[in-house]
Motif scaffolding. Structure first.
Motif, PDB file in Angstrom:
ATOM      1  N   TYR A   1       0.844  -1.233  -0.049  1.00 33.00           N
ATOM      2  CA  TYR A   1      -0.241  -0.391   0.128  1.00 33.00           C
ATOM      3  C   TYR A   1       0.523   1.229  -0.004  1.00 33.00           C
ATOM      4  N   ALA A   2       0.406   2.247  -0.752  1.00 37.08           N
ATOM      5  CA  ALA A   2       0.550   3.569  -0.680  1.00 37.08           C
ATOM      6  C   ALA A   2       0.710   4.338   1.222  1.00 37.08           C
ATOM      7  N   PRO A   3       2.315   4.826   1.304  1.00 36.92           N
ATOM      8  CA  PRO A   3       1.575   5.129   2.798  1.00 36.92           C
ATOM      9  C   PRO A   3       0.907   6.761   2.557  1.00 36.92           C
ATOM     10  N   PRO A   4      -0.260   6.699   3.890  1.00 38.05           N
ATOM     11  CA  PRO A   4      -1.409   7.773   3.478  1.00 38.05           C
ATOM     12  C   PRO A   4      -0.262   9.052   3.205  1.00 38.05           C
ATOM     13  N   PRO A   5      -1.432   9.767   2.780  1.00 36.91           N
ATOM     14  CA  PRO A   5      -0.017  10.820   1.707  1.00 36.91           C
ATOM     15  C   PRO A   5       0.088  12.076   3.043  1.00 36.91           C
ATOM     16  N   VAL A   6      -0.872  12.079   3.727  1.00 37.25           N
ATOM     17  CA  VAL A   6      -0.104  13.078   5.314  1.00 37.25           C
ATOM     18  C   VAL A   6       0.497  12.129   6.508  1.00 37.25           C
ATOM     19  N   GLN A   7       0.873  12.567   7.265  1.00 37.25           N
ATOM     20  CA  GLN A   7       1.262  12.439   8.834  1.00 37.25           C
ATOM     21  C   GLN A   7       0.940  13.866   9.316  1.00 37.25           C
ATOM     22  N   VAL A   8       0.079  12.674  11.118  1.00 36.28           N
ATOM     23  CA  VAL A   8       0.073  14.279  11.512  1.00 36.28           C
ATOM     24  C   VAL A   8       1.348  13.372  12.678  1.00 36.28           C
ATOM     25  N   VAL A   9       2.376  14.455  12.984  1.00 35.13           N
ATOM     26  CA  VAL A   9       3.126  14.830  14.579  1.00 35.13           C
ATOM     27  C   VAL A   9       2.889  15.320  15.121  1.00 35.13           C
ATOM     28  N   ALA A  10       2.519  14.996  16.483  1.00 36.15           N
ATOM     29  CA  ALA A  10       1.626  15.633  17.034  1.00 36.15           C
ATOM     30  C   ALA A  10       2.690  15.511  18.495  1.00 36.15           C
ATOM     31  N   ARG A  11       2.927  17.034  19.222  1.00 37.13           N
ATOM     32  CA  ARG A  11       3.819  17.441  19.873  1.00 37.13           C
ATOM     33  C   ARG A  11       3.057  17.621  21.595  1.00 37.13           C
ATOM     34  N   ALA A  12       2.462  17.881  22.517  1.00 35.03           N
ATOM     35  CA  ALA A  12       2.261  17.722  23.750  1.00 35.03           C
ATOM     36  C   ALA A  12       3.174  19.137  24.380  1.00 35.03           C
ATOM     37  N   TRP A  13       3.478  20.642  24.404  1.00 33.57           N
ATOM     38  CA  TRP A  13       4.397  20.744  25.098  1.00 33.57           C
ATOM     39  C   TRP A  13       3.630  20.824  27.123  1.00 33.57           C
ATOM     40  N   TYR A  14       4.473  21.121  27.669  1.00 31.83           N
ATOM     41  CA  TYR A  14       4.798  21.663  29.224  1.00 31.83           C
ATOM     42  C   TYR A  14       3.877  19.956  29.444  1.00 31.83           C
ATOM     43  N   ASN A  15       3.231  19.039  29.060  1.00 33.50           N
ATOM     44  CA  ASN A  15       2.919  17.680  30.280  1.00 33.50           C
ATOM     45  C   ASN A  15       3.175  17.057  28.275  1.00 33.50           C
ATOM     46  N   PRO A  16       4.215  16.534  28.320  1.00 30.90           N
ATOM     47  CA  PRO A  16       4.558  15.789  26.701  1.00 30.90           C
ATOM     48  C   PRO A  16       3.822  13.891  26.876  1.00 30.90           C
ATOM     49  N   ASN A  17       2.998  13.482  27.501  1.00 33.23           N
ATOM     50  CA  ASN A  17       2.149  12.258  27.970  1.00 33.23           C
ATOM     51  C   ASN A  17       0.771  12.388  27.863  1.00 33.23           C
ATOM     52  N   LEU A  18       0.597  14.437  27.798  1.00 25.71           N
ATOM     53  CA  LEU A  18      -1.099  14.346  28.328  1.00 25.71           C
ATOM     54  C   LEU A  18      -1.447  13.500  28.976  1.00 25.71           C
ATOM     55  N   GLU A  19      -0.333  12.977  30.363  1.00 29.08           N
ATOM     56  CA  GLU A  19      -1.073  12.586  31.656  1.00 29.08           C
ATOM     57  C   GLU A  19      -1.697  13.516  32.298  1.00 29.08           C
ATOM     58  N   THR A  20      -3.333  13.159  32.268  1.00 27.30           N
ATOM     59  CA  THR A  20      -4.938  13.785  32.874  1.00 27.30           C
ATOM     60  C   THR A  20      -4.077  14.378  34.925  1.00 27.30           C
ATOM     61  N   ARG A  21      -3.409  13.210  35.094  1.00 29.75           N
ATOM     62  CA  ARG A  21      -3.207  13.991  36.601  1.00 29.75           C
ATOM     63  C   ARG A  21      -2.274  14.550  36.323  1.00 29.75           C
ATOM     64  N   TRP A  22      -1.466  14.789  35.306  1.00 32.73           N
ATOM     65  CA  TRP A  22      -1.194  16.259  35.748  1.00 32.73           C
ATOM     66  C   TRP A  22      -1.800  17.328  35.991  1.00 32.73           C
TER      67      TRP A  22
END
Lengths: 372, 276
Positions: free
Chosen positions: A156-177
């Motif tokens: 298969y052709a790879p998907p045309p666009v890939q979204v690479v997401a990064r979260a600042w201040y809480n890199p793993n997006l932990e709710t507890r934080w």
């Protein structure tokens, strides 16, 4: 001037003694915030680590099994049933037997091999739409992993666009934080406001307020004497929750304690002001209680602690602008996680100052008005 | 600002080559909001990619597509899950807090002793003290159901009678907890703080109304089994959104009934002991 200060301090001491001398009362003010922070710190998370699902696999091929194995191997999904008929779906969801149903149609593998792409149906129990949405997004990301692997192996052709997401201040997006710093304000607001509202109401109910009035105290001094102890208790409670966040949950503290406490003090002043205003209106402790709980409920629900304010209806968003907890939560999160300084917090600080000034002024006016 | 989308300079050339990357930076201060933002961006990019594929401008769509459906709340309306939770909070506050206060006041002032010397029996005192709040709570319940239906447009798919029955049981439990606490501490300030801690906060955080119970650590989950709010939330969510699902209604109602009976017995015993 000095006389005023001494009188206020004497009243504060008397008030603190009244509250803290009774061991039960002392316990009820100091222990609960810490215990609650511990329990709710574990409970209050939108991250799911156990999702029950049932598979309705009509294809029974290597491909469909590979997809389901991806779910089973994630450590999050537990397959509770292998359904045979579509009619079983309803009863399983209804009885809360499974949160999700993953349905794979016949010809799944054949469509994949022929390069046409195949659909997977996902049915989620929407009684708690929050949980269901999170679980569905987990499935999507596992399917993406499957897609990547399958696409690589089968040209298969790879998907045309890939979204690479990064979260600042809480890199793993932990709710507890973000939940636990938010609790510093929530847990202290409730008790500080109630304590203030009820301490005046109690004096009034027991008739000792009249005795206080015939002493040489001025109304302003009496009010300050009622406000200070609550501020002290609130500050200690906030410190307790802060300790739990740092020492127990080990959430890294990015800001300065001075900034945090400056913001919290302003917030507590607003909470105490509201409490005093309530106590000026209420004649008995029961009334004071009733009024404070009428406020605590919208305050805690519409604070942004559990649901983002930006996703509330516009009219409700407008209402939250008089909620001191909203600003306190923003301040604690930004100081705690982002290390924001006072200059960045002005938009939170001035509403708190305004609420504090208005409520304290109104309360002191009502006090002196009622007394004469 | 909630997020930054960074599109590199050679984006359209790389889309044609099939290895384009869009960078998204989200503000993680509110992790919940960050995750929603991320999901929306992923979704929109996915739709865009699918359209490209349909127009033949890029490679074929993904091998497997997930089509999800949210049962009971197809439009993903958040008031559908907030309203049942609100009902729990309102009932908890009216039932628990007000009763805790009213008995504690009698103890604090010593007027319960003067009530004792009247020919009123202790059970009658208990009943007379709680009945007004029971009625008040039911009034609150009616208000909640009406506003759910007409203000928030949340459907009531099950039977109103089932809902009423469950709510009456829950109010009885809240009344019982309030009574027990007030006769234990005999001080209005402490009674109100304790009731807040034992009833309102758990109903808010640990009832399954906001957070998924199955994902809590085992110790916290055990605590939730002792909370009446947990069973009441399950009932409310099902009766409001799913209908009369007896496999959910029956066990939860049974637990609530058992708790109500235990508390009625308990407060009766405590009153007898304290008064005699």
């Amino acid at each position: 001037m000095l006389g005023t200060l001494l009188r206020i301090l004497a009243l504060t001491r008397k008030e603190l003694l009244a509250v803290l001398k009774d061991p039960r009362s002392r316990m009820s003010l100091l222990i609960p915030p810490v215990v609650q922070a511990l329990i709710f710190g574990y409970a209050a998370t939108y991250d799911l680590n156990h999702v029950t699902y049932a598979a309705l696999d009509r294809d029974h091929t290597a491909a469909s099994r590979q997809l389901l194995a991806g779910l089973d191997g994630s450590g999050v999904f537990e397959r509770v049933a292998d359904l045979q008929r579509a009619s079983d779906v309803e009863s399983l969801i209804d009885s809360r037997g499974a949160l999700l149903i993953v349905q794979i149609d016949e010809q799944f593998e054949r469509r994949l091999l022929s390069g046409r792409g195949a659909d997977v149906q996902l049915i989620a129990d929407g009684r708690n739409s929050n949980t269901a949405g999170t679980a569905a997004s987990y499935v999507s990301s596992i399917v993406q992993q499957f897609n990547a692997a399958w696409g690589r192996d089968h040209g298969y052709a790879p998907p045309p666009v890939q979204v690479v997401a990064r979260a600042w201040y809480n890199p793993n997006l932990e709710t507890r934080w973000f939940m636990i710093p938010g609790m510093i304000g929530t847990l202290t607001l409730i008790q500080t406001m109630m304590l203030t509202a009820m301490s005046v109401a109690r004096e009034r109910e027991q008739g000792t307020f009249d005795q206080l009035l015939v002493t040489p105290f001025r109304p302003f001094e009496i009010m300050a004497g009622k406000a200070l102890p609550s501020l002290v208790v609130g500050t200690i409670q906030a410190g307790g929750v802060l300790l739990v966040a740092q020492l127990w949950f080990r959430i890294p503290f990015a800001g300065s304690y001075l900034t945090l406490y400056a913001g919290l003090l302003l917030f507590l002043l607003a909470a105490v002001g509201i409490g005093l205003l309530l106590s000026a209106v209420a004649a008995t402790m029961q009334q004071a209680m009733l009024y404070s709980m009428l406020l605590i409920m919208p305050f805690s629900l519409l604070s942004g602690l559990t649901t983002p304010i930006s996703s509330m209806p516009r009219a409700v968003q407008f209402l939250t602008s008089i909620n001191p907890l909203r600003y306190a939560i923003d301040i604690t999160r930004r100081v705690y996680l982002e290390g924001a300084g006072l200059d960045l917090l002005v938009s939170d600080l001035w509403p708190l100052a305004l609420i504090a000034a208005l409520t304290l002024a109104a309360a002191s006016w009502m006090f002196s008005h009622r007394m004469q | 600002m909630d997020g930054i989308v960074r599109i590199p300079a050679d984006f359209s050339r790389r889309v044609a080559a099939g290895d384009a990357v869009v960078q998204l930076i989200v503000h993680g201060g509110d992790a919940n909001r960050a995750r929603i933002t991320e999901g929306y961006v992923q979704g929109i990019v996915g739709v865009w990619a699918a359209r490209l594929a349909a127009e033949g401008l890029a490679g074929p769509a993904q091998p497997v597509n997930v089509q999800s459906r949210l049962w009971f709340n197809e439009a993903n309306d958040s008031s559908y899950f907030l309203v049942p939770g609100l009902v729990v909070l309102v009932m908890t506050l009216i039932g628990g807090l007000l009763t805790a206060m009213v008995m504690a006041r009698e103890w604090e002032r010593g007027t319960l002793e003067s009530l004792m010397v009247t020919p009123v029996r202790s059970d009658e005192i208990l009943l007379g003290k709680t009945l007004p709040y029971f009625v008040l709570a039911l009034f609150g319940f009616a208000l909640c159901v009406l506003s759910a239906k007409f203000l928030f447009h949340v459907p009531l798919r099950g039977s109103i009678w089932v809902l009423l029955g469950a709510s009456m049981l829950y109010v009885l439990i809240a009344l019982g907890i309030g009574l027990l606490i007030s006769s234990w501490v005999k001080n209005q300030l402490v009674a109100s703080q304790l009731t807040m801690l034992v009833t309102f906060m758990p109903a808010f955080m640990l009832s399954g109304f906001l957070f998924d119970l199955r994902s809590m650590p085992a110790v916290v989950r055990w605590i939730t089994y002792a909370l009446p709010a947990r069973y009441y939330v399950a009932l409310l969510q099902s009766v409001f959104l799913a209908g009369n699902v007896w496999s959910v209604i029956a066990p939860n109602t049974l637990v609530l009934a058992a708790m109500a009976a235990a508390l009625a017995f308990g407060s009766h015993a405590v009153m007898r002991k304290r008064l005699d």
